[in-house]
Enzyme design. Structure first.
Site, PDB file in Angstrom:
ATOM      1  N   LYS A 121       0.895  -1.115  -0.001  1.00  9.55           N
ATOM      2  CA  LYS A 121       0.151  -0.168   0.039  1.00  9.55           C
ATOM      3  C   LYS A 121       0.585   1.304   0.032  1.00  9.55           C
ATOM      4  CE  LYS A 121      -3.994  -1.842   0.195  1.00  9.55           C
ATOM      5  NZ  LYS A 121      -4.684  -2.296  -0.995  1.00  9.55           N
ATOM      6  N   LYS A 204      -1.796 -11.617  -9.693  1.00  9.53           N
ATOM      7  CA  LYS A 204      -3.051 -12.389  -9.600  1.00  9.53           C
ATOM      8  C   LYS A 204      -4.104 -11.644 -10.356  1.00  9.53           C
ATOM      9  CE  LYS A 204      -4.341 -10.145  -5.293  1.00  9.53           C
ATOM     10  NZ  LYS A 204      -5.367 -10.317  -4.233  1.00  9.53           N
ATOM     11  N   LYS A 207      -9.294  -7.060  -8.464  1.00  9.12           N
ATOM     12  CA  LYS A 207     -10.286  -5.996  -8.836  1.00  9.12           C
ATOM     13  C   LYS A 207      -9.709  -4.634  -9.043  1.00  9.12           C
ATOM     14  CE  LYS A 207     -13.401  -7.369  -5.076  1.00  9.12           C
ATOM     15  NZ  LYS A 207     -12.379  -7.272  -3.779  1.00  9.12           N
TER      16      LYS A 207
HETATM   17  P1  ADP Z   1      -8.990  -7.923  -4.871  1.00 10.82           P
HETATM   18  O1  ADP Z   1      -7.546  -8.424  -4.960  1.00 10.82           O
HETATM   19  O2  ADP Z   1      -9.601  -8.330  -6.226  1.00 10.82           O
HETATM   20  O3  ADP Z   1      -9.057  -6.529  -4.437  1.00 10.82           O
HETATM   21  P2  ADP Z   1      -9.803  -8.848  -2.423  1.00 10.82           P
HETATM   22  O4  ADP Z   1      -8.353  -8.390  -1.919  1.00 10.82           O
HETATM   23  O5  ADP Z   1     -11.009  -7.875  -1.817  1.00 10.82           O
HETATM   24  O6  ADP Z   1      -9.722  -8.966  -3.905  1.00 10.82           O
HETATM   25  O7  ADP Z   1      -9.927 -10.383  -1.786  1.00 10.82           O
HETATM   26  C1  ADP Z   1     -11.069 -11.036  -1.310  1.00 10.82           C
HETATM   27  C2  ADP Z   1     -10.965 -12.409  -1.199  1.00 10.82           C
HETATM   28  O8  ADP Z   1     -10.774 -12.918  -2.381  1.00 10.82           O
HETATM   29  C3  ADP Z   1      -9.691 -12.600  -0.318  1.00 10.82           C
HETATM   30  O9  ADP Z   1     -10.071 -13.948   0.363  1.00 10.82           O
HETATM   31  C4  ADP Z   1      -8.711 -12.989  -1.339  1.00 10.82           C
HETATM   32  O10 ADP Z   1      -7.661 -14.082  -0.867  1.00 10.82           O
HETATM   33  C5  ADP Z   1      -9.456 -13.533  -2.643  1.00 10.82           C
HETATM   34  N1  ADP Z   1      -8.737 -13.368  -3.862  1.00 10.82           N
HETATM   35  C6  ADP Z   1      -8.631 -12.238  -4.396  1.00 10.82           C
HETATM   36  N2  ADP Z   1      -8.057 -12.383  -5.596  1.00 10.82           N
HETATM   37  C7  ADP Z   1      -7.709 -13.773  -5.696  1.00 10.82           C
HETATM   38  C8  ADP Z   1      -6.956 -14.339  -6.821  1.00 10.82           C
HETATM   39  N3  ADP Z   1      -6.496 -13.956  -7.906  1.00 10.82           N
HETATM   40  N4  ADP Z   1      -6.857 -15.794  -6.661  1.00 10.82           N
HETATM   41  C9  ADP Z   1      -7.272 -16.337  -5.288  1.00 10.82           C
HETATM   42  N5  ADP Z   1      -8.070 -15.785  -4.424  1.00 10.82           N
HETATM   43  C10 ADP Z   1      -8.222 -14.400  -4.350  1.00 10.82           C
END
Ligand code: ADP
Ligand code: TRP
Length: 343
Positions: A121, A204, A207
């Site tokens: 961050k 990965k 969003k």
């Molecule tokens: P983002 O990275 O899209 O903002 P979040 O951090 O809000 O997603 O993640 C919400 C949940 O989804 C968490 O439990 C996170 O580990 C899982 N998650 C997010 N992206 C992935 C991914 N590419 N592969 C596996 N799990 C994911």
């Protein structure tokens, strides 16, 4: 250790949440939601929308509300059942904030600064490095420990936060000489935690990255087709039985999530045989399987989105269940710490 007993079975408790940063994608589904859905059959589950956590990004009030609604709707559309799980907003359990304050006394600056998500961050939002970001793992620990959860279904990126939560449990229990808080573990039904890759072949699916890197549960058929068409591949196998290139490994991972094992095997053999010119067909097949997977979820999202009355009922019920469990933990924690009423 206190367990919830249901119909004669002892049920372990489960907590997880997702920050309402936008629509959910395949990474969220396979990394988190899929496990939520399975676990609600056999565990006492608390699934929430982490709206306090979102405040680190200073959202405006209308966006905050809208994003929260999206996640509630997508939880339900993906298969979370309000009769089986407590589905609630983090801010509807304000005792979480008190728990966060109490746990902050057992969280040390050095380790908070070393957390990978904090470092990330600092890099991505250098103009807004607020204290909420630094203590993010403590708030997350409060979410989990407030229900004395045993298991926390999350993706691999959250493992470090879970490790920190366990450390706070050990410190609190040691300090007060009793096994009050419960050490939670990260959980995935597969052998290891899943990481769904982005469509550009690196990192990965997320969003926060550009929209075309992720396939969203709300994407229409044409969008899905376009995204898969532009997913990165390579020049083709360079001989027989060579290891997958990172790009093709990612495509096969997506296949393994939404297609049948036979389909996966079919294309794996083409790779192993060093065949040329089959990527077009492979992408078409992946598109078809992806659409079949997403479409029913997308249709449920549309129905639920316009049903505010139902959403309100679900969240009220969820808040009541969360209160029942969470307020009790904080009350007991206050007593252990030594807060006593004079009246
Ligand atoms: P983002 O990275 O899209 O903002 P979040 O951090 O809000 O997603 O993640 C919400 C949940 O989804 C968490 O439990 C996170 O580990 C899982 N998650 C997010 N992206 C992935 C991914 N590419 N592969 C596996 N799990 C994911
Ligand atoms: N930190 C998690 C994420 O970014 C969201 C989250 C907040 C969470 N509190 C939690 C996940 C408690 C599991 C349990 O994805």
């Amino acid at each position: 250790m206190v367990f919830y007993i249901f119909a004669g079975f002892i049920m372990e408790r489960v907590v997880s949440g997702i920050r309402p940063t936008g629509n959910l994608h395949l990474g969220n589904y396979f990394g988190a939601l899929q496990n939520f859905i399975k676990m609600q059959e056999t565990h006492q589950c608390y699934f929430f929308i982490a709206d306090y956590h979102l405040l680190t990004t200073h959202p405006n009030p209308a966006d905050l509300h809208n994003n929260v609604k999206h996640v509630v709707v997508e939880y339900l559309a993906a298969g979370l059942d309000p009769y089986k799980s407590a589905i609630y907003l983090q801010s509807d359990l304000p005792e979480t904030a008190e728990m966060y304050l109490l746990l902050n006394m057992n969280a040390y600056l050095g380790e908070l600064e070393r957390s990978a998500s904090f470092k990330d961050k600092i890099r991505t939002q250098p103009n807004n490095v607020n204290a909420g970001l630094l203590t993010y793992p403590v708030l997350m620990a409060a979410d989990i420990l407030i229900h004395k959860a045993h298991k926390v279904p999350v993706g691999k990126d959250q493992e470090q936060h879970l490790e920190m939560a366990r450390e706070y449990v050990r410190r609190f229990n040691n300090m007060y000489g009793q096994e009050f808080l419960v050490e939670p573990t990260a959980f995935n039904f597969g052998e290891k935690l899943i990481k769904v890759p982005g469509l550009d072949g690196t990192g990965k699916m997320s969003k926060s990255e550009s929209g075309s890197n992720a396939i969203f549960l709300i994407d229409d058929d044409i969008t899905i087709e376009k995204k898969i068409k532009s997913a990165k591949t390579d020049l083709g196998p360079q001989g027989m039985n060579t290891p997958f290139s990172p790009e093709i490994e990612n495509i096969f991972l997506l296949f393994s999530l939404v297609s049948s094992p036979e389909t996966l095997k079919f294309y794996q053999e083409k790779w192993n045989n060093g065949e040329e010119k089959w990527y077009g067909g492979m992408k078409k097949q992946l598109t078809e399987d992806m659409i079949n997977f997403i479409k029913p979820i997308r249709e449920r999202i549309k129905d639920l989105y316009s049903n505010d009355e139902y959403l309100g009922k679900v969240l009220k019920h969820g808040a009541e269940l969360a209160q029942e469990s969470g307020a009790k933990t904080v009350r007991e924690m206050r007593e252990i710490i030594g807060f006593k009423k004079f009246y």
